[in-house]
Design an enzyme around this catalytic site. Structure first.
Site, short mmCIF file in Angstrom:
data_model
loop_
_atom_site.label_atom_id
_atom_site.label_comp_id
_atom_site.label_asym_id
_atom_site.label_seq_id
_atom_site.Cartn_x
_atom_site.Cartn_y
_atom_site.Cartn_z
N GLY A 21 0.96 -1.34 0.15
CA GLY A 21 -0.03 -0.12 -0.11
C GLY A 21 0.82 1.36 -0.01
O GLY A 21 2.05 1.13 -0.26
N ASN A 22 0.23 2.39 0.19
CA ASN A 22 1.02 3.71 0.45
C ASN A 22 0.37 4.53 1.37
O ASN A 22 -0.55 4.21 1.94
CB ASN A 22 1.16 4.21 -0.95
CG ASN A 22 -0.28 4.98 -1.44
OD1 ASN A 22 -1.00 5.64 -0.85
ND2 ASN A 22 -0.68 4.21 -2.66
#
Ligand code: PMT
Length: 402
Positions: free
Chosen positions: A209-210
């Site tokens: 993810g980020n």
């Protein structure tokens, strides 16, 4: 008579500044507004319902359970009646209750069911205003689209001098007028906003993810809706509450975001892509949790589609496409390259190295980069204010304005 026929619901909570509300009611009526007054129990200790009833020429609403001739179910009726809600004074306690979704009296209950824009005039001692919890509540409510009628500096009830004094009734009435005058410049427009991260699963437990919180995209969606647009918000997973009145399409992965965006895109006038989209995904998603014990793990990643470039290719003459560029070096050059490659009409550049810009914070520092070589750098401001600048650009560049 700038408020002629406008339906203004005035919610009064229990602070000393409630003594100014009879003047506020008169100022709103003088501008032609229809006013309904709702008071909390504490508000009635500062000013009597009778005073406000005489001035507003209407019953004043104080009780969730009292029968009303005007509305069969009073909290539902008032919530639907209001075109705008003015909370003045908005005490620390009222803000805390609203920020936490409490519904323990008429005012807080109707606010949970009300989709009208809210203008709130905080009023309290300075140390209460600056308390981290009050600040958290203000931010949470701003995230829902609340607009603030800023407290002024001056003498407070305690005799101390500081920030926290409620704005004067004339200033509040002027802000209500401003709201109606400037408020609906996106009326009739359809706007698509993307927000948050996309997450790419490795197995049933883990994902890539980020750090996107969704705040930038949610601010855009809230402001576009407040300014009259019909808004679709395609959002990756976030901890945020979607703004009321916006059509939320919740997605997880880049492929899901692409499908959702492409389904909505043909009908919109503008697409604003604030999501931080994963450029790669694992080639395989393991059906069971990956176990340790076999040494290093090598994961093959395959490229995800560039959603924005696809929209750029499909763009119709009447549509505006606005991308973001999140950079850590050579920002302007990269933003210009993205603008061209993705066929965007505007790219909003933010540089993660700048304090107060980018992921998770409530502020941003952006440069608006356009195809004619223009690059307008804006100072640090709240993400809602950045959203308004981007939407001002949309208003100035939509086909009717070109
Ligand atoms: O969510 P917040 O915590 O508030 O943070 C805000 C933000 C930093 C995420 C936001 O301001 C921002 O910059 N969003 C874009 C992030 C990004 O992915 O930038 P990029 O330079 O990698 O992508 C350029 C543009 O192409 C973006 O509009 C992006 O949405 C889009 N894109 C990117 C990759 C991809 N596969 N498909 C895309 O559509």
């Amino acid at each position: 008579m700038n408020l002629s026929g406008k339906r203004v619901l005035l919610g009064i909570s229990g602070g000393i500044a409630a003594y100014k509300t009879p003047h506020l009611v008169r100022a709103l009526l003088k501008q032609g507004a229809e006013v309904r007054v709702v008071m909390t129990a504490a508000a009635q200790r500062f000013v009597t319902p009778y005073t406000l009833e005489v001035l507003s020429r209407r019953p004043v609403y104080t009780d969730l359970f009292a029968p009303s001739e005007e509305f069969p179910v009073v909290h539902v009726g008032l919530a639907q009646w209001a075109e705008v809600v003015v909370l003045a004074p908005a005490t620390a306690h009222l803000l805390a209750r609203l920020a936490n979704g409490l519904a323990d009296d008429l005012l807080t209950t109707l606010m949970l069911g009300c989709t009208a824009p809210v203008l709130a005039a905080p009023s309290m001692e300075e140390h209460m205003l600056e308390h981290p919890l009050t600040q958290e509540h203000l931010q949470r409510l701003a995230g829902l689209g609340y607009q603030w009628i800023e407290a002024e500096a001056g003498e407070l009830a305690s005799g101390a001098v500081g920030r926290g004094r409620m704005a004067e009734p004339e200033a509040i009435a002027a802000q209500v007028e401003q709201h109606f005058a400037a408020g609906l410049d996106l009326a009739g427009m359809k706007v698509l906003v993307t927000a948050g991260p996309t997450l790419e699963d490795l197995d049933p437990v883990r994902f890539i993810g980020n750090r996107s919180s969704g705040k930038m995209g949610y601010a855009l969606a809230a402001r576009a809706h407040r300014r009259g647009a019909r808004v679709w918000l395609v959002s990756g997973p976030t901890a945020l509450t979607p703004p009321a009145g916006v059509e939320l399409v919740a997605v997880r992965s880049t492929l899901q975001m692409q499908a959702a965006v492409e389904a909505v895109y043909p009908q919109v006038d503008a697409a604003i892509l604030a999501a931080a989209v994963a450029d790669y995904r694992p080639a395989q998603v393991a059906p069971q949790k990956l176990k340790r014990g076999t040494g290093n793990l090598v994961v093959e990643l395959v490229e995800n589609p560039d959603i924005s470039a696809g929209l750029g290719r499909a763009k119709q003459a009447h549509q505006l496409l606005i991308g973001f560029a999140m950079e850590t070096e050579d920002g302007l050059a990269r933003a210009r390259e993205k603008l061209q490659r993705k066929n965007c009409d505007l790219v909003v550049l933010n540089d993660l190295r700048e304090e107060g810009a980018g992921f998770a914070v409530d502020t941003n520092i952006v440069t608006l980069v356009d195809p004619r070589g223009g690059a307008q750098r804006l100072p640090k401001m709240s993400k809602h204010q950045v959203a308004d600048h981007i939407l001002d650009w949309v208003v100035g560049h939509r086909p009717a304005a070109r």
